[in-house]
Motif scaffolding. Sequence first.
Motif, PDB file in Angstrom:
ATOM      1  N   ARG A 242       0.842  -1.208   0.000  1.00 40.59           N
ATOM      2  CA  ARG A 242       0.000   0.000   0.000  1.00 40.59           C
ATOM      3  C   ARG A 242       0.874   1.254   0.000  1.00 40.59           C
ATOM      4  NH1 ARG A 242      -2.839  -3.192  -1.473  1.00 40.59           N
ATOM      5  NH2 ARG A 242      -4.628  -4.188  -0.509  1.00 40.59           N
ATOM      6  N   GLU A 243       2.027   1.175   0.670  1.00 37.95           N
ATOM      7  CA  GLU A 243       2.937   2.325   0.652  1.00 37.95           C
ATOM      8  C   GLU A 243       3.358   2.659  -0.770  1.00 37.95           C
ATOM      9  OE1 GLU A 243       5.048   1.610   5.014  1.00 37.95           O
ATOM     10  OE2 GLU A 243       6.250   1.403   3.182  1.00 37.95           O
ATOM     11  N   VAL A 244       3.686   1.626  -1.531  1.00 34.08           N
ATOM     12  CA  VAL A 244       4.124   1.837  -2.908  1.00 34.08           C
ATOM     13  C   VAL A 244       2.986   2.389  -3.752  1.00 34.08           C
ATOM     14  CG1 VAL A 244       5.106   0.726  -4.949  1.00 34.08           C
ATOM     15  CG2 VAL A 244       5.833   0.011  -2.667  1.00 34.08           C
ATOM     16  N   GLU A 245       1.793   1.851  -3.566  1.00 28.25           N
ATOM     17  CA  GLU A 245       0.637   2.317  -4.344  1.00 28.25           C
ATOM     18  C   GLU A 245       0.361   3.794  -4.086  1.00 28.25           C
ATOM     19  OE1 GLU A 245      -1.708  -2.005  -4.426  1.00 28.25           O
ATOM     20  OE2 GLU A 245      -2.294  -0.454  -2.994  1.00 28.25           O
ATOM     21  N   VAL A 246       0.406   4.201  -2.816  1.00 30.11           N
ATOM     22  CA  VAL A 246       0.157   5.602  -2.484  1.00 30.11           C
ATOM     23  C   VAL A 246       1.280   6.487  -3.032  1.00 30.11           C
ATOM     24  CG1 VAL A 246      -0.120   7.278  -0.609  1.00 30.11           C
ATOM     25  CG2 VAL A 246      -1.219   5.023  -0.453  1.00 30.11           C
ATOM     26  N   ALA A 247       2.517   6.011  -2.921  1.00 27.72           N
ATOM     27  CA  ALA A 247       3.649   6.791  -3.443  1.00 27.72           C
ATOM     28  C   ALA A 247       3.526   7.011  -4.946  1.00 27.72           C
ATOM     29  CB  ALA A 247       4.957   6.072  -3.117  1.00 27.72           C
ATOM     30  N   LYS A 248       3.133   5.974  -5.671  1.00 26.12           N
ATOM     31  CA  LYS A 248       2.950   6.119  -7.121  1.00 26.12           C
ATOM     32  C   LYS A 248       1.893   7.150  -7.449  1.00 26.12           C
ATOM     33  CE  LYS A 248       2.668   2.491  -9.712  1.00 26.12           C
ATOM     34  NZ  LYS A 248       2.266   1.164 -10.216  1.00 26.12           N
ATOM     35  N   GLU A 249       0.802   7.114  -6.701  1.00 27.47           N
ATOM     36  CA  GLU A 249      -0.270   8.078  -6.951  1.00 27.47           C
ATOM     37  C   GLU A 249       0.202   9.501  -6.689  1.00 27.47           C
ATOM     38  OE1 GLU A 249      -3.381   7.873  -8.222  1.00 27.47           O
ATOM     39  OE2 GLU A 249      -2.839   5.816  -8.725  1.00 27.47           O
ATOM     40  N   ILE A 250       0.963   9.693  -5.615  1.00 27.57           N
ATOM     41  CA  ILE A 250       1.477  11.038  -5.327  1.00 27.57           C
ATOM     42  C   ILE A 250       2.324  11.541  -6.492  1.00 27.57           C
ATOM     43  CG2 ILE A 250       3.035  12.355  -3.836  1.00 27.57           C
ATOM     44  CD1 ILE A 250       2.114  10.565  -1.502  1.00 27.57           C
ATOM     45  N   LEU A 251       3.235  10.692  -6.967  1.00 25.59           N
ATOM     46  CA  LEU A 251       4.110  11.096  -8.066  1.00 25.59           C
ATOM     47  C   LEU A 251       3.326  11.365  -9.345  1.00 25.59           C
ATOM     48  CD1 LEU A 251       7.167   8.714  -7.581  1.00 25.59           C
ATOM     49  CD2 LEU A 251       7.009  11.134  -7.002  1.00 25.59           C
ATOM     50  N   MET A 252       2.344  10.528  -9.633  1.00 19.10           N
ATOM     51  CA  MET A 252       1.565  10.725 -10.858  1.00 19.10           C
ATOM     52  C   MET A 252       0.717  11.987 -10.772  1.00 19.10           C
ATOM     53  SD  MET A 252       0.506   6.959 -12.306  1.00 19.10           S
ATOM     54  CE  MET A 252      -0.234   6.315 -10.807  1.00 19.10           C
ATOM     55  N   MET A 253       0.129  12.241  -9.610  1.00 21.81           N
ATOM     56  CA  MET A 253      -0.709  13.430  -9.461  1.00 21.81           C
ATOM     57  C   MET A 253       0.088  14.719  -9.601  1.00 21.81           C
ATOM     58  SD  MET A 253      -3.273  12.296  -6.389  1.00 21.81           S
ATOM     59  CE  MET A 253      -4.443  10.958  -6.625  1.00 21.81           C
ATOM     60  N   LEU A 254       1.385  14.648  -9.270  1.00 24.01           N
ATOM     61  CA  LEU A 254       2.242  15.828  -9.386  1.00 24.01           C
ATOM     62  C   LEU A 254       2.923  15.914 -10.745  1.00 24.01           C
ATOM     63  CD1 LEU A 254       3.941  15.796  -5.859  1.00 24.01           C
ATOM     64  CD2 LEU A 254       2.016  17.189  -6.615  1.00 24.01           C
ATOM     65  N   GLY A 255       2.650  14.939 -11.616  1.00 28.51           N
ATOM     66  CA  GLY A 255       3.276  14.934 -12.931  1.00 28.51           C
ATOM     67  C   GLY A 255       4.729  14.519 -12.905  1.00 28.51           C
ATOM     68  N   LEU A 256       5.162  13.859 -11.819  1.00 34.27           N
ATOM     69  CA  LEU A 256       6.555  13.451 -11.679  1.00 34.27           C
ATOM     70  C   LEU A 256       6.777  12.003 -12.101  1.00 34.27           C
ATOM     71  CD1 LEU A 256       7.223  15.220  -8.282  1.00 34.27           C
ATOM     72  CD2 LEU A 256       8.177  15.850 -10.507  1.00 34.27           C
ATOM     73  N   ARG A 257       5.714  11.300 -12.387  1.00 31.51           N
ATOM     74  CA  ARG A 257       5.813   9.958 -12.960  1.00 31.51           C
ATOM     75  C   ARG A 257       4.668   9.825 -13.952  1.00 31.51           C
ATOM     76  NH1 ARG A 257       6.810   4.181 -10.154  1.00 31.51           N
ATOM     77  NH2 ARG A 257       8.728   5.253  -9.693  1.00 31.51           N
ATOM     78  N   ARG A 258       4.989   9.532 -15.186  1.00 30.33           N
ATOM     79  CA  ARG A 258       3.978   9.492 -16.234  1.00 30.33           C
ATOM     80  C   ARG A 258       3.741   8.059 -16.676  1.00 30.33           C
ATOM     81  NH1 ARG A 258       2.937  14.629 -17.358  1.00 30.33           N
ATOM     82  NH2 ARG A 258       4.530  16.182 -16.896  1.00 30.33           N
ATOM     83  N   SER A 259       3.023   7.340 -15.852  1.00 32.07           N
ATOM     84  CA  SER A 259       2.645   5.973 -16.202  1.00 32.07           C
ATOM     85  C   SER A 259       1.361   5.635 -15.462  1.00 32.07           C
ATOM     86  CB  SER A 259       3.754   4.981 -15.809  1.00 32.07           C
ATOM     87  OG  SER A 259       3.925   4.960 -14.409  1.00 32.07           O
ATOM     88  N   GLY A 260       0.670   4.645 -15.979  1.00 33.43           N
ATOM     89  CA  GLY A 260      -0.532   4.204 -15.302  1.00 33.43           C
ATOM     90  C   GLY A 260      -1.761   5.031 -15.623  1.00 33.43           C
ATOM     91  N   TRP A 261      -2.793   4.780 -14.847  1.00 30.93           N
ATOM     92  CA  TRP A 261      -4.075   5.457 -15.017  1.00 30.93           C
ATOM     93  C   TRP A 261      -4.157   6.686 -14.131  1.00 30.93           C
ATOM     94  CZ3 TRP A 261      -6.987   3.452 -18.811  1.00 30.93           C
ATOM     95  CH2 TRP A 261      -6.794   2.106 -19.147  1.00 30.93           C
ATOM     96  N   GLN A 262      -4.739   7.742 -14.664  1.00 29.67           N
ATOM     97  CA  GLN A 262      -5.105   8.899 -13.871  1.00 29.67           C
ATOM     98  C   GLN A 262      -6.625   8.995 -13.853  1.00 29.67           C
ATOM     99  OE1 GLN A 262      -3.179  11.578 -12.198  1.00 29.67           O
ATOM    100  NE2 GLN A 262      -1.860   9.782 -12.215  1.00 29.67           N
ATOM    101  N   PHE A 263      -7.191   9.182 -12.670  1.00 32.25           N
ATOM    102  CA  PHE A 263      -8.648   9.222 -12.534  1.00 32.25           C
ATOM    103  C   PHE A 263      -9.121  10.614 -12.162  1.00 32.25           C
ATOM    104  CE2 PHE A 263      -7.821   4.732 -12.080  1.00 32.25           C
ATOM    105  CZ  PHE A 263      -8.878   4.156 -12.766  1.00 32.25           C
ATOM    106  N   VAL A 264     -10.174  11.026 -12.855  1.00 31.27           N
ATOM    107  CA  VAL A 264     -10.867  12.269 -12.542  1.00 31.27           C
ATOM    108  C   VAL A 264     -12.320  11.895 -12.289  1.00 31.27           C
ATOM    109  CG1 VAL A 264     -11.586  14.528 -13.403  1.00 31.27           C
ATOM    110  CG2 VAL A 264      -9.353  13.595 -14.056  1.00 31.27           C
ATOM    111  N   SER A 265     -12.836  12.242 -11.134  1.00 30.02           N
ATOM    112  CA  SER A 265     -14.255  11.957 -10.873  1.00 30.02           C
ATOM    113  C   SER A 265     -14.805  13.037  -9.964  1.00 30.02           C
ATOM    114  CB  SER A 265     -14.443  10.580 -10.237  1.00 30.02           C
ATOM    115  OG  SER A 265     -13.766  10.473  -9.008  1.00 30.02           O
ATOM    116  N   CYS A 266     -16.076  13.368 -10.162  1.00 28.93           N
ATOM    117  CA  CYS A 266     -16.672  14.464  -9.401  1.00 28.93           C
ATOM    118  C   CYS A 266     -17.212  13.956  -8.066  1.00 28.93           C
ATOM    119  CB  CYS A 266     -17.757  15.157 -10.217  1.00 28.93           C
ATOM    120  SG  CYS A 266     -19.260  14.193 -10.425  1.00 28.93           S
ATOM    121  N   PRO A 267     -17.415  14.851  -7.110  1.00 27.51           N
ATOM    122  CA  PRO A 267     -17.851  14.436  -5.774  1.00 27.51           C
ATOM    123  C   PRO A 267     -19.340  14.123  -5.672  1.00 27.51           C
ATOM    124  CG  PRO A 267     -17.586  16.803  -5.842  1.00 27.51           C
ATOM    125  CD  PRO A 267     -17.100  16.287  -7.166  1.00 27.51           C
ATOM    126  N   THR A 268     -20.070  14.316  -6.762  1.00 29.70           N
ATOM    127  CA  THR A 268     -21.538  14.152  -6.844  1.00 29.70           C
ATOM    128  C   THR A 268     -22.250  15.279  -6.107  1.00 29.70           C
ATOM    129  OG1 THR A 268     -21.998  12.788  -4.875  1.00 29.70           O
ATOM    130  CG2 THR A 268     -21.228  11.639  -6.871  1.00 29.70           C
TER     131      THR A 268
END
Length: 357
Positions: A242-268
């Motif tokens: 889980r540590e690795v999964e969260v770390a990957k998401e942090i990097l992807m959200m900041l544009g520092l790692r460009r791989s995988g899926w990025q999700f955009v969803s509204c709060p309803t």
Amino acid sequence: MTEVNRRPTRTISVGGVKIGSGHPISIQSMCNTKTADIEATLAQLHALAAAGAQLGRLAVPDTAAAEALATLVPQSPLPLIADIHFDYRLALAAIKAGVAGLRINPGNIGAPERVRMVAQAAQAAGIPIRIGVNAGSVRPEQWQQFASRPEAMAQLALQQANMLEEAGLSAIKISLKSSNIPEMVAAYRRIAQLCDYPLHIGATEAGTLFRGSLKNAMGIGTLLLEGIGDTIRVSLTDDPVREVEVAKEILMMLGLRRSGWQFVSCPTCGRTEIDLIALAQKVEETLAAYEPQRPLTVAVMGCAVNGPGEAADADLGVAGGKNGGLLFVHGEKKGFYPEAELLQRLLAEAKRLMDNP
């Protein structure tokens, strides 16, 4: 996306992984198995590598753990960093076993001559040492020597780095961790002003998955946006994967790692006319098992206010409407589908994009 300007640092190598401002930010995690349990430790190292880690760290608290390193090092899918406290002989044994790096606190490893022995052995082996100063390990009298706690952490780390440099070792990395996020951020900002060592960043004792992820994201994210940080570890009271999964998401959200899926969803909100929460969760859960050949953004939106725009901006998107939703692929409308078909249609397009990026 706006590019982050990294803080300039020297470069070190951990088992072939280059660390410093000219190289990608690396993800590290630490096994929570008993290091002497070779089978369990190797299984966890393989799981961490599969999740996306570049570096693995192992606790070496005793002779049994140190002896296991000779078997673990050649079989590990990740370069291994030995985490050593209190006993310099364990550090020497870990170096002899072929680890790719050490994490020590010279302040608790013993007398200066023992620190020198460890530094000289690391230099001869061509491996770096990370100086890890945690707020919880600073003695009360040490806090009192400096104007602030962040200043104390930074200066203590530099004192220890000087000990290693005097022994002939320049391949040094520093971490200054705290469970208090403002204190952690301030300490890293200060050390970043004072040296060119690569920095390993993260919160410590951050907590369980939910709270710990938030604390790490706030602390690590703040520093990375300022260009501070060369390796990261998301500390969680949970499965290290889980540590690795969260770390990957942090990097992807900041544009520092460009791989995988990025999700955009509204709060309803009250305008939402489909079960968007269930749809978004199913899409994310399903796609998380796949790694696309290039970064792909998926938007799952609930209404006509922001939905069409966000969905059209994504590689693949849904904009909810009455009893169904519009499906977009690369900005083009593919059609309006009933709610019961949206998940199937979206996943089919996702598979097509993965196969034909």
